[in-house]
Design a protein around this motif. Structure first.
Motif, PDB file in Angstrom:
ATOM      1  N   GLY A  10       0.760  -1.201   0.159  1.00 32.57           N
ATOM      2  CA  GLY A  10      -0.030  -0.040   0.097  1.00 32.57           C
ATOM      3  C   GLY A  10       0.791   1.200   0.010  1.00 32.57           C
ATOM      4  N   ILE A  11       1.946   1.258   1.027  1.00 31.17           N
ATOM      5  CA  ILE A  11       2.902   2.617   0.989  1.00 31.17           C
ATOM      6  C   ILE A  11       3.545   2.711  -0.434  1.00 31.17           C
ATOM      7  CG2 ILE A  11       4.749   3.268   2.052  1.00 31.17           C
ATOM      8  CD1 ILE A  11       2.327   3.614   3.535  1.00 31.17           C
ATOM      9  N   TYR A  12       3.875   1.676  -1.144  1.00 30.47           N
ATOM     10  CA  TYR A  12       4.640   1.655  -2.314  1.00 30.47           C
ATOM     11  C   TYR A  12       3.518   2.442  -3.256  1.00 30.47           C
ATOM     12  CZ  TYR A  12       8.732  -1.053  -1.352  1.00 30.47           C
ATOM     13  OH  TYR A  12       9.816  -1.485  -0.631  1.00 30.47           O
ATOM     14  N   LYS A  13       2.469   2.269  -3.107  1.00 34.06           N
ATOM     15  CA  LYS A  13       1.371   2.936  -4.017  1.00 34.06           C
ATOM     16  C   LYS A  13       1.308   4.393  -3.977  1.00 34.06           C
ATOM     17  CE  LYS A  13      -1.378  -1.328  -5.176  1.00 34.06           C
ATOM     18  NZ  LYS A  13      -2.482  -1.835  -4.896  1.00 34.06           N
ATOM     19  N   LEU A  14       1.662   4.862  -2.686  1.00 32.16           N
ATOM     20  CA  LEU A  14       1.567   6.279  -2.376  1.00 32.16           C
ATOM     21  C   LEU A  14       3.062   7.051  -2.767  1.00 32.16           C
ATOM     22  CD1 LEU A  14      -0.299   5.955   1.038  1.00 32.16           C
ATOM     23  CD2 LEU A  14      -1.268   6.477  -1.614  1.00 32.16           C
ATOM     24  N   ASP A  15       3.949   6.123  -3.231  1.00 27.69           N
ATOM     25  CA  ASP A  15       5.438   6.878  -3.685  1.00 27.69           C
ATOM     26  C   ASP A  15       5.288   7.660  -4.942  1.00 27.69           C
ATOM     27  OD1 ASP A  15       7.969   7.473  -3.224  1.00 27.69           O
ATOM     28  OD2 ASP A  15       8.549   5.821  -4.458  1.00 27.69           O
ATOM     29  N   SER A  16       5.893   8.934  -5.098  1.00 30.70           N
ATOM     30  CA  SER A  16       6.056   9.668  -6.009  1.00 30.70           C
ATOM     31  C   SER A  16       4.761   9.804  -6.942  1.00 30.70           C
ATOM     32  CB  SER A  16       6.816   8.884  -7.390  1.00 30.70           C
ATOM     33  OG  SER A  16       8.306   8.626  -6.496  1.00 30.70           O
ATOM     34  N   ILE A  17       3.775  10.470  -6.256  1.00 25.78           N
ATOM     35  CA  ILE A  17       2.591  10.888  -7.002  1.00 25.78           C
ATOM     36  C   ILE A  17       2.691  12.552  -6.826  1.00 25.78           C
ATOM     37  CG2 ILE A  17       0.062  11.366  -6.522  1.00 25.78           C
ATOM     38  CD1 ILE A  17       0.020   8.713  -4.912  1.00 25.78           C
ATOM     39  N   VAL A  18       2.498  13.125  -7.784  1.00 27.48           N
ATOM     40  CA  VAL A  18       2.248  14.574  -8.140  1.00 27.48           C
ATOM     41  C   VAL A  18       1.104  14.922  -8.664  1.00 27.48           C
ATOM     42  CG1 VAL A  18       3.331  16.619  -9.251  1.00 27.48           C
ATOM     43  CG2 VAL A  18       4.907  14.630  -8.719  1.00 27.48           C
ATOM     44  N   ALA A  19       0.582  15.876  -7.751  1.00 30.42           N
ATOM     45  CA  ALA A  19      -0.862  16.414  -8.163  1.00 30.42           C
ATOM     46  C   ALA A  19      -0.830  17.833  -8.002  1.00 30.42           C
ATOM     47  CB  ALA A  19      -2.084  15.577  -7.383  1.00 30.42           C
ATOM     48  N   GLN A  20      -1.699  18.365  -9.020  1.00 24.34           N
ATOM     49  CA  GLN A  20      -1.926  19.975  -8.894  1.00 24.34           C
ATOM     50  C   GLN A  20      -3.335  20.217  -8.686  1.00 24.34           C
ATOM     51  OE1 GLN A  20      -1.010  22.084 -12.654  1.00 24.34           O
ATOM     52  NE2 GLN A  20      -0.231  23.878 -11.400  1.00 24.34           N
ATOM     53  N   TYR A  21      -3.609  21.033  -7.660  1.00 26.10           N
ATOM     54  CA  TYR A  21      -5.156  21.212  -7.456  1.00 26.10           C
ATOM     55  C   TYR A  21      -5.760  21.977  -8.549  1.00 26.10           C
ATOM     56  CZ  TYR A  21      -9.006  22.659  -4.470  1.00 26.10           C
ATOM     57  OH  TYR A  21     -10.313  22.935  -3.751  1.00 26.10           O
ATOM     58  N   ARG A  22      -6.866  21.438  -9.005  1.00 22.73           N
ATOM     59  CA  ARG A  22      -7.477  21.979 -10.284  1.00 22.73           C
ATOM     60  C   ARG A  22      -8.198  23.342 -10.019  1.00 22.73           C
ATOM     61  NH1 ARG A  22     -10.413  18.804  -7.666  1.00 22.73           N
ATOM     62  NH2 ARG A  22     -12.866  19.291  -7.421  1.00 22.73           N
ATOM     63  N   LYS A  60       0.579   3.300   9.292  1.00 21.75           N
ATOM     64  CA  LYS A  60      -0.644   2.500   9.485  1.00 21.75           C
ATOM     65  C   LYS A  60      -1.858   3.174  10.409  1.00 21.75           C
ATOM     66  CE  LYS A  60       1.225  -2.101   9.380  1.00 21.75           C
ATOM     67  NZ  LYS A  60       1.501  -3.368  10.261  1.00 21.75           N
ATOM     68  N   LYS A  61      -1.444   3.897  11.332  1.00 17.16           N
ATOM     69  CA  LYS A  61      -2.551   4.729  12.194  1.00 17.16           C
ATOM     70  C   LYS A  61      -3.239   5.455  11.479  1.00 17.16           C
ATOM     71  CE  LYS A  61      -2.824   7.695  16.583  1.00 17.16           C
ATOM     72  NZ  LYS A  61      -1.991   8.094  17.668  1.00 17.16           N
ATOM     73  N   LEU A  62      -2.751   6.418  10.749  1.00 23.27           N
ATOM     74  CA  LEU A  62      -3.429   7.532  10.076  1.00 23.27           C
ATOM     75  C   LEU A  62      -4.440   6.515   9.000  1.00 23.27           C
ATOM     76  CD1 LEU A  62      -2.450  10.691   9.049  1.00 23.27           C
ATOM     77  CD2 LEU A  62      -3.666   9.377   7.353  1.00 23.27           C
ATOM     78  N   LEU A  63      -3.855   5.688   8.535  1.00 22.19           N
ATOM     79  CA  LEU A  63      -4.375   4.853   7.391  1.00 22.19           C
ATOM     80  C   LEU A  63      -5.947   3.973   7.993  1.00 22.19           C
ATOM     81  CD1 LEU A  63      -1.990   3.253   4.987  1.00 22.19           C
ATOM     82  CD2 LEU A  63      -3.152   5.291   4.405  1.00 22.19           C
ATOM     83  N   ASP A  64      -5.598   3.554   8.954  1.00 22.65           N
ATOM     84  CA  ASP A  64      -6.576   2.947   9.884  1.00 22.65           C
ATOM     85  C   ASP A  64      -7.895   3.807  10.214  1.00 22.65           C
ATOM     86  OD1 ASP A  64      -5.510   0.400   9.825  1.00 22.65           O
ATOM     87  OD2 ASP A  64      -4.407   0.676  11.563  1.00 22.65           O
ATOM     88  N   GLU A  65      -7.351   5.159  10.699  1.00 19.31           N
ATOM     89  CA  GLU A  65      -8.375   6.240  11.239  1.00 19.31           C
ATOM     90  C   GLU A  65      -9.218   6.653   9.924  1.00 19.31           C
ATOM     91  OE1 GLU A  65      -5.843   8.930  12.719  1.00 19.31           O
ATOM     92  OE2 GLU A  65      -5.794   8.237  14.871  1.00 19.31           O
ATOM     93  N   GLY A  74     -11.528  -3.710   3.772  1.00 22.77           N
ATOM     94  CA  GLY A  74     -10.443  -3.973   2.634  1.00 22.77           C
ATOM     95  C   GLY A  74      -9.241  -3.785   3.137  1.00 22.77           C
ATOM     96  N   ASN A  75      -8.126  -4.220   2.509  1.00 25.50           N
ATOM     97  CA  ASN A  75      -6.865  -4.398   3.063  1.00 25.50           C
ATOM     98  C   ASN A  75      -6.293  -2.824   2.778  1.00 25.50           C
ATOM     99  OD1 ASN A  75      -5.844  -4.371   0.199  1.00 25.50           O
ATOM    100  ND2 ASN A  75      -5.987  -6.431   0.222  1.00 25.50           N
ATOM    101  N   TYR A  76      -4.921  -2.613   3.099  1.00 25.63           N
ATOM    102  CA  TYR A  76      -4.099  -1.483   2.953  1.00 25.63           C
ATOM    103  C   TYR A  76      -3.898  -1.046   1.693  1.00 25.63           C
ATOM    104  CZ  TYR A  76      -3.166  -1.356   7.913  1.00 25.63           C
ATOM    105  OH  TYR A  76      -3.541  -1.546   9.480  1.00 25.63           O
ATOM    106  N   SER A  77      -3.647  -2.353   0.772  1.00 25.99           N
ATOM    107  CA  SER A  77      -3.188  -1.976  -0.676  1.00 25.99           C
ATOM    108  C   SER A  77      -4.270  -1.544  -1.327  1.00 25.99           C
ATOM    109  CB  SER A  77      -2.677  -3.376  -1.129  1.00 25.99           C
ATOM    110  OG  SER A  77      -2.219  -3.077  -2.538  1.00 25.99           O
ATOM    111  N   GLN A  78      -5.653  -1.968  -1.116  1.00 31.23           N
ATOM    112  CA  GLN A  78      -6.666  -1.426  -1.708  1.00 31.23           C
ATOM    113  C   GLN A  78      -7.004   0.111  -1.477  1.00 31.23           C
ATOM    114  OE1 GLN A  78      -9.322  -4.500  -0.504  1.00 31.23           O
ATOM    115  NE2 GLN A  78      -9.440  -5.816  -2.530  1.00 31.23           N
TER     116      GLN A  78
END
Length: 212
Positions: A10-22, A60-65, A74-78
């Motif tokens: 799951g954490i690997y999926k949150l790596d190197s994302i760049v987003a610009q607020y529309r 993990k704590k923030l994702l659980d919250e 569902g799991n962390y990866s999803q």
């Protein structure tokens, strides 16, 4: 899949994302995976608008919250994949109250079902002429540059930054100026209005972002 591996994926999926607020192109989101020996990995979310820099550790704590608040199973990866898609599809809102910031995400469950989730980012740091703050600012710019370079090399996807240089965050102007000074003898100077994400692309007008 065991819980530890699921969380890591799951954490690997949150790596190197760049987003610009529309709704306000000054706001840029940058994510980075952090791994420390013998400890669980986590992601750092940073948001910068030229005046304020926000940072939050995603573990993990923030994702659980966050999962609990939006009543998602569902799991962390999803769950992390939903976050990734929301950011990359520009399907999010930034709710700012003074220095406090919340990322409000829209999760696409099916073609007709969407759920709202949020990631509290907390209080931002005003960008002032202070060595510690300037280091955080510099770290942001170089991490952003590395992510953009990696995307240009390995991914055919483009994230368009508004062509008008005056509409771009101040950090880009300062970063590009320093980068050009450092590489004066190695590379020709880049045109001011060139596409920052894809420097080799010919200049064209940008129609604007759309929700997924």
């Amino acid at each position: 899949m065991d819980d530890k591996r699921d969380y890591r994926d799951g954490i690997y999926k949150l790596d190197s994302i760049v987003a610009q607020y529309r709704k306000d192109s000054r706001y840029l989101i940058l994510t980075k995976k952090i791994e420390i020996l013998s400890n669980d990995p986590y992601a750092i979310f940073r948001i910068y608008n030229g005046d304020i820099l926000w940072m939050e550790k995603i573990d993990k704590k923030l994702l659980d919250e966050s999962k609990k608040k939006c009543q998602l199973t569902g799991n962390y990866s999803q769950f992390c994949e939903l976050i990734q898609e929301s950011l990359e599809n520009n399907s999010f809102e930034l709710i700012q109250n003074g220095l406090d910031l919340v990322i409000q995400l829209s999760f696409k469950i099916t073609n007709t079902v969407f759920l709202k989730g949020e990631i509290p980012i907390g209080s931002g740091i005003p960008v002032i002429n202070d060595p510690d703050v300037r280091k955080l600012q510099t770290d942001f710019t170089f991490d952003l540059y590395e992510v953009m370079q990696k995307r240009n090399r390995h991914v055919g996807q483009e994230i368009m930054i508004r062509q008008d240089i005056e509409q771009q965050p101040v950090i880009f102007n300062a970063f590009l100026k320093n980068k050009q000074q450092q590489e004066d003898d190695l590379k020709p100077q880049r045109k001011a209005n060139a596409n920052i994400i894809n420097p080799n692309q010919k200049k064209r007008r940008v129609a604007g972002a759309k929700l997924a």
